[in-house]
Write a protein that holds these residues in place. Structure first.
Motif, PDB file in Angstrom:
ATOM      1  N   ILE A 270       0.885   6.477   4.253  1.00  0.00           N
ATOM      2  CA  ILE A 270       1.412   5.172   4.434  1.00  0.00           C
ATOM      3  C   ILE A 270       2.885   5.081   3.940  1.00  0.00           C
ATOM      4  O   ILE A 270       3.155   5.794   2.907  1.00  0.00           O
TER       5      ILE A 270
ATOM      6  N   ALA B  68      -3.817   6.618   4.035  1.00  0.00           N
ATOM      7  CA  ALA B  68      -4.647   5.707   4.932  1.00  0.00           C
ATOM      8  C   ALA B  68      -5.715   6.730   5.527  1.00  0.00           C
ATOM      9  O   ALA B  68      -5.474   7.638   5.907  1.00  0.00           O
TER      10      ALA B  68
ATOM     11  N   VAL C 158      -6.734   1.759   2.945  1.00  0.00           N
ATOM     12  CA  VAL C 158      -5.900   2.210   2.006  1.00  0.00           C
ATOM     13  C   VAL C 158      -6.838   1.844   0.775  1.00  0.00           C
ATOM     14  O   VAL C 158      -6.723   0.822   0.209  1.00  0.00           O
ATOM     15  N   GLY C 159      -7.311   2.941   0.137  1.00  0.00           N
ATOM     16  CA  GLY C 159      -8.379   2.714  -0.890  1.00  0.00           C
ATOM     17  C   GLY C 159      -9.329   1.445  -0.453  1.00  0.00           C
ATOM     18  O   GLY C 159     -10.182   1.665   0.407  1.00  0.00           O
TER      19      GLY C 159
ATOM     20  N   ALA D  87       1.031  -1.162   0.086  1.00  0.00           N
ATOM     21  CA  ALA D  87       0.013   0.101   0.169  1.00  0.00           C
ATOM     22  C   ALA D  87       0.874   1.284   0.048  1.00  0.00           C
ATOM     23  O   ALA D  87       1.879   1.297   0.597  1.00  0.00           O
ATOM     24  N   GLN D  88       0.286   2.100  -0.574  1.00  0.00           N
ATOM     25  CA  GLN D  88       1.009   3.562  -0.677  1.00  0.00           C
ATOM     26  C   GLN D  88       0.121   4.352  -0.838  1.00  0.00           C
ATOM     27  O   GLN D  88      -0.755   4.752  -1.324  1.00  0.00           O
TER      28      GLN D  88
ATOM     29  N   SER E  23      -7.378  -2.873   6.867  1.00  0.00           N
ATOM     30  CA  SER E  23      -6.604  -3.752   7.862  1.00  0.00           C
ATOM     31  C   SER E  23      -7.049  -3.519   9.290  1.00  0.00           C
ATOM     32  O   SER E  23      -6.718  -2.552   9.752  1.00  0.00           O
TER      33      SER E  23
ATOM     34  N   PHE F 239       3.500  -2.312   6.049  1.00  0.00           N
ATOM     35  CA  PHE F 239       3.639  -0.960   5.871  1.00  0.00           C
ATOM     36  C   PHE F 239       3.228  -0.141   7.174  1.00  0.00           C
ATOM     37  O   PHE F 239       2.804  -0.871   8.214  1.00  0.00           O
TER      38      PHE F 239
ATOM     39  N   PRO G 178       5.342   2.368   2.806  1.00  0.00           N
ATOM     40  CA  PRO G 178       5.642   0.934   2.601  1.00  0.00           C
ATOM     41  C   PRO G 178       7.043   0.371   2.992  1.00  0.00           C
ATOM     42  O   PRO G 178       8.014   1.160   2.812  1.00  0.00           O
TER      43      PRO G 178
ATOM     44  N   GLN H  31      -8.725  -1.338   0.533  1.00  0.00           N
ATOM     45  CA  GLN H  31      -8.107  -2.488   1.263  1.00  0.00           C
ATOM     46  C   GLN H  31      -8.327  -1.876   2.614  1.00  0.00           C
ATOM     47  O   GLN H  31      -7.701  -0.964   3.075  1.00  0.00           O
TER      48      GLN H  31
ATOM     49  N   THR I  37       2.639   3.611   9.387  1.00  0.00           N
ATOM     50  CA  THR I  37       1.983   4.725   9.409  1.00  0.00           C
ATOM     51  C   THR I  37       1.931   5.529  10.878  1.00  0.00           C
ATOM     52  O   THR I  37       2.617   4.683  11.694  1.00  0.00           O
TER      53      THR I  37
END
Length: 147
Positions: free
Chosen positions: A90, A77, A121-122, A73-74, A126, A97, A92, A124, A99
């Motif tokens: 984020i 977030a 992130v987008g 991820a980049q 977690s 990753f 990576p 995705q 933050t």
């Protein structure tokens, strides 16, 4: 006859122990507050296996959250806990990753209360979940982090 019966019972007991299923992996939260940075790790003790870590220099109020085995991820977030959210960049790293967030931010306060934090992130997401039994470790981490 009694000896044979005893031997049969001992063999049955030995077979029971041999065929017992292996214990499940024991993921736990561990607070490392000795010399150096404070670290709250979701880990399997005595292994190198980690799901996530929270790291902070004592008194700094700046928490570095690392998620291991996360998809690459980049970007930015959205960090959410309950109804509170924050944006964070984020960074990576190999297979994980990171933050940053402040321990005195409202999203971190909501995390302290619930034990639930989501990093998206987008598309995705977690989750970071700390069960009730380990919330005291999170609160101690925050107390030492904010000084």
């Amino acid at each position: 006859m009694t000896a044979l019966l005893g031997l049969a019972q001992a063999m049955a007991l030995a077979l029971t122990f041999q065929t017992a299923p292996a214990p499940t992996e024991a993921w736990t939260w561990t607070l490392y507050a000795d010399n150096g940075p404070l670290v709250l790790a979701n880990e399997i003790p005595d292994t190198s296996r980690l799901r996530s870590t929270l790291e902070c220099a004592p008194g700094s109020s700046i928490v570095r959250l690392t998620l291991y085995d996360a998809a690459p991820a980049q970007g930015i977030a959205v960090i959410t806990s309950g109804a509170v959210s924050a944006n964070a960049e984020i960074q990576p790293r190999r297979g994980r990753f990171q933050t940053m967030l402040r321990a005195d931010h409202p999203v971190f306060a909501a995390f302290l209360a619930s034990g639930n934090l989501d990093v998206a992130v987008g598309e995705q997401a977690s989750p970071v979940e700390i069960d009730r039994a380990n919330l005291s470790k999170l609160r101690r981490f925050a107390e030492l982090c904010t000084g």
